[in-house]
Design a protein around this motif. Structure first.
Motif, PDB file in Angstrom:
ATOM      1  N   VAL A 176       0.842  -1.197   0.000  1.00 44.76           N
ATOM      2  CA  VAL A 176       0.000   0.000   0.000  1.00 44.76           C
ATOM      3  C   VAL A 176       0.880   1.250   0.000  1.00 44.76           C
ATOM      4  O   VAL A 176       0.675   2.181  -0.789  1.00 44.76           O
ATOM      5  N   LEU A 177       1.880   1.267   0.873  1.00 43.40           N
ATOM      6  CA  LEU A 177       2.792   2.413   0.928  1.00 43.40           C
ATOM      7  C   LEU A 177       3.592   2.556  -0.365  1.00 43.40           C
ATOM      8  O   LEU A 177       3.759   3.668  -0.886  1.00 43.40           O
ATOM      9  N   ALA A 178       4.112   1.451  -0.883  1.00 40.92           N
ATOM     10  CA  ALA A 178       4.927   1.498  -2.096  1.00 40.92           C
ATOM     11  C   ALA A 178       4.119   2.013  -3.278  1.00 40.92           C
ATOM     12  O   ALA A 178       4.608   2.836  -4.068  1.00 40.92           O
ATOM     13  N   ARG A 179       2.894   1.535  -3.410  1.00 44.34           N
ATOM     14  CA  ARG A 179       2.059   1.929  -4.545  1.00 44.34           C
ATOM     15  C   ARG A 179       1.750   3.425  -4.509  1.00 44.34           C
ATOM     16  O   ARG A 179       1.913   4.131  -5.517  1.00 44.34           O
ATOM     17  N   HIS A 180       1.329   3.927  -3.352  1.00 42.53           N
ATOM     18  CA  HIS A 180       1.009   5.354  -3.235  1.00 42.53           C
ATOM     19  C   HIS A 180       2.251   6.223  -3.401  1.00 42.53           C
ATOM     20  O   HIS A 180       2.209   7.270  -4.067  1.00 42.53           O
ATOM     21  N   THR A 181       3.348   5.820  -2.786  1.00 48.25           N
ATOM     22  CA  THR A 181       4.570   6.621  -2.851  1.00 48.25           C
ATOM     23  C   THR A 181       5.115   6.666  -4.265  1.00 48.25           C
ATOM     24  O   THR A 181       5.518   7.733  -4.766  1.00 48.25           O
ATOM     25  N   ALA A 182       5.148   5.536  -4.945  1.00 51.34           N
ATOM     26  CA  ALA A 182       5.626   5.493  -6.325  1.00 51.34           C
ATOM     27  C   ALA A 182       4.769   6.364  -7.234  1.00 51.34           C
ATOM     28  O   ALA A 182       5.283   7.074  -8.106  1.00 51.34           O
ATOM     29  N   ARG A 183       3.463   6.306  -7.023  1.00 50.90           N
ATOM     30  CA  ARG A 183       2.572   7.130  -7.851  1.00 50.90           C
ATOM     31  C   ARG A 183       2.863   8.623  -7.641  1.00 50.90           C
ATOM     32  O   ARG A 183       2.916   9.391  -8.592  1.00 50.90           O
ATOM     33  N   ALA A 184       3.073   9.015  -6.385  1.00 56.88           N
ATOM     34  CA  ALA A 184       3.358  10.422  -6.090  1.00 56.88           C
ATOM     35  C   ALA A 184       4.672  10.865  -6.721  1.00 56.88           C
ATOM     36  O   ALA A 184       4.817  12.032  -7.115  1.00 56.88           O
ATOM     37  N   LEU A 185       5.640   9.946  -6.843  1.00 59.50           N
ATOM     38  CA  LEU A 185       6.952  10.277  -7.399  1.00 59.50           C
ATOM     39  C   LEU A 185       7.067   9.928  -8.882  1.00 59.50           C
ATOM     40  O   LEU A 185       8.134  10.081  -9.463  1.00 59.50           O
ATOM     41  N   ARG A 186       5.965   9.435  -9.457  1.00 58.96           N
ATOM     42  CA  ARG A 186       5.922   9.066 -10.880  1.00 58.96           C
ATOM     43  C   ARG A 186       6.977   8.020 -11.218  1.00 58.96           C
ATOM     44  O   ARG A 186       7.736   8.136 -12.190  1.00 58.96           O
ATOM     45  N   LEU A 187       6.996   6.972 -10.407  1.00 58.06           N
ATOM     46  CA  LEU A 187       7.914   5.861 -10.607  1.00 58.06           C
ATOM     47  C   LEU A 187       7.124   4.566 -10.733  1.00 58.06           C
ATOM     48  O   LEU A 187       6.041   4.438 -10.156  1.00 58.06           O
ATOM     49  N   PRO A 188       7.650   3.570 -11.455  1.00 55.03           N
ATOM     50  CA  PRO A 188       6.963   2.278 -11.533  1.00 55.03           C
ATOM     51  C   PRO A 188       7.116   1.499 -10.232  1.00 55.03           C
ATOM     52  O   PRO A 188       8.132   1.595  -9.547  1.00 55.03           O
ATOM     53  N   ALA A 189       6.089   0.739  -9.895  1.00 56.10           N
ATOM     54  CA  ALA A 189       6.114  -0.112  -8.699  1.00 56.10           C
ATOM     55  C   ALA A 189       5.594  -1.492  -9.070  1.00 56.10           C
ATOM     56  O   ALA A 189       4.662  -1.621  -9.869  1.00 56.10           O
ATOM     57  N   GLN A 190       6.196  -2.526  -8.496  1.00 56.24           N
ATOM     58  CA  GLN A 190       5.774  -3.901  -8.745  1.00 56.24           C
ATOM     59  C   GLN A 190       5.727  -4.678  -7.446  1.00 56.24           C
ATOM     60  O   GLN A 190       6.600  -4.522  -6.588  1.00 56.24           O
ATOM     61  N   ALA A 191       4.709  -5.513  -7.309  1.00 52.27           N
ATOM     62  CA  ALA A 191       4.571  -6.352  -6.112  1.00 52.27           C
ATOM     63  C   ALA A 191       4.898  -7.810  -6.393  1.00 52.27           C
ATOM     64  O   ALA A 191       4.792  -8.644  -5.489  1.00 52.27           O
ATOM     65  N   ASP A 192       5.292  -8.131  -7.626  1.00 50.10           N
ATOM     66  CA  ASP A 192       5.509  -9.526  -8.005  1.00 50.10           C
ATOM     67  C   ASP A 192       6.973  -9.813  -8.335  1.00 50.10           C
ATOM     68  O   ASP A 192       7.278 -10.684  -9.131  1.00 50.10           O
ATOM     69  N   VAL A 193       7.889  -9.077  -7.711  1.00 51.75           N
ATOM     70  CA  VAL A 193       9.312  -9.263  -7.959  1.00 51.75           C
ATOM     71  C   VAL A 193       9.971 -10.037  -6.821  1.00 51.75           C
ATOM     72  O   VAL A 193      10.671 -11.030  -7.040  1.00 51.75           O
ATOM     73  N   LEU A 194       9.729  -9.612  -5.599  1.00 54.32           N
ATOM     74  CA  LEU A 194      10.316 -10.218  -4.419  1.00 54.32           C
ATOM     75  C   LEU A 194       9.212 -10.907  -3.622  1.00 54.32           C
ATOM     76  O   LEU A 194       8.127 -10.349  -3.445  1.00 54.32           O
ATOM     77  N   VAL A 195       9.464 -12.131  -3.173  1.00 56.94           N
ATOM     78  CA  VAL A 195       8.463 -12.879  -2.406  1.00 56.94           C
ATOM     79  C   VAL A 195       9.089 -13.390  -1.114  1.00 56.94           C
ATOM     80  O   VAL A 195      10.308 -13.553  -1.009  1.00 56.94           O
TER      81      VAL A 195
END
Length: 234
Positions: A134-153
């Motif tokens: 949740v934090l990564a998605r919102h923060t990346a959007r604010a900074l205009r950066l790509p975010a992925q949740a399916d890289v590290l498990v």
């Protein structure tokens, strides 16, 4: 001006005064003082040591290049973060992420991809969501950066770390993370930011950073909402 999630008029999450922002300006000024921090691990330190690595980062140094934090993990933020993490209140992620994004802007550095620290399947079932994502998605959007949740498990589950000392945490978390099939390609040759909610000893972020470095990441930053101050810190 920092806009912490515009919404219809309602109470500030801290002082409960009626206004339009999730967190009001007076509360931010009162409860989020500017603190000199170690540029490597973000631990608060005396002004005389500003911009210098703290003794804890000299031997051994963290696996990540830098830590950026928005807050100290103290009252009243501790309660708010606990509600976000365990209280089934993911909507808190938007205003909290706005503060993290602001902290990142104040320490510019190269980042190509934003990743959350993953939780186990068991923890995901308990909470219903990964607060780091949740934090990564919102923060990346604010900074205009790509975010992925399916890289590290997370591939192993352990008992909760909060009651363990640093050595015990490092042993417990060893081997806990792995890259997905597409993960190695996603991070190789790139600068990666790892996002989490709280940094205490750094054992979890160290282990995840090591996996990313071994996969060829050029650099690893950690962006964390709150940092636990060292014992005795005023």
């Amino acid at each position: 001006m920092l806009r912490l999630g515009f919404r219809p008029p309602g109470p500030c999450l801290l002082c409960h005064r009626w206004q339009t922002q999730a967190l009001c300006g007076p509360c931010l000024q009162r409860w989020r003082p500017s603190v000199p921090r170690c540029p490597r691990c973000a631990s608060p330190q005396a002004p005389a040591r500003a911009d210098r690595h703290c003794p804890h980062c000299e031997d051994p140094a963290p696996e990540f290049d830098r830590a950026v934090v928005a807050l100290d993990y103290v009252s009243p933020w501790r309660h708010l973060i606990t509600q976000f993490k365990f209280g089934q209140w993911p909507t808190l992620g938007a205003p909290l992420s706005a503060m993290l994004a602001q902290a990142v802007r104040q320490r510019p550095h190269p980042v190509d991809l934003v990743l959350p620290v993953p939780v186990s399947a068991e923890r995901l079932r308990e909470r219903g969501y990964n607060q780091a994502w949740v934090l990564a998605r919102h923060t990346a959007r604010a900074l205009r950066l790509p975010a992925q949740a399916d890289v590290l498990v997370r591939v192993t589950q352990h008992r909760r770390l909060k009651d363990l000392d640093l050595a015990e945490r490092r042993r417990a978390i060893q081997g806990a993370f792995a890259l997905t099939a597409r993960g190695a390609q996603a991070v190789a040759g790139r600068h990666v930011a790892l996002v989490d909610d709280v940094l205490t000893t750094g054992a979890t972020l160290d282990e995840a950073s090591l996996v990313l470095r071994e996969a060829g990441a050029l650099g690893v930053s950690v962006w964390v909402l709150a940092r636990t101050p060292p014992p005795g810190w005023r």
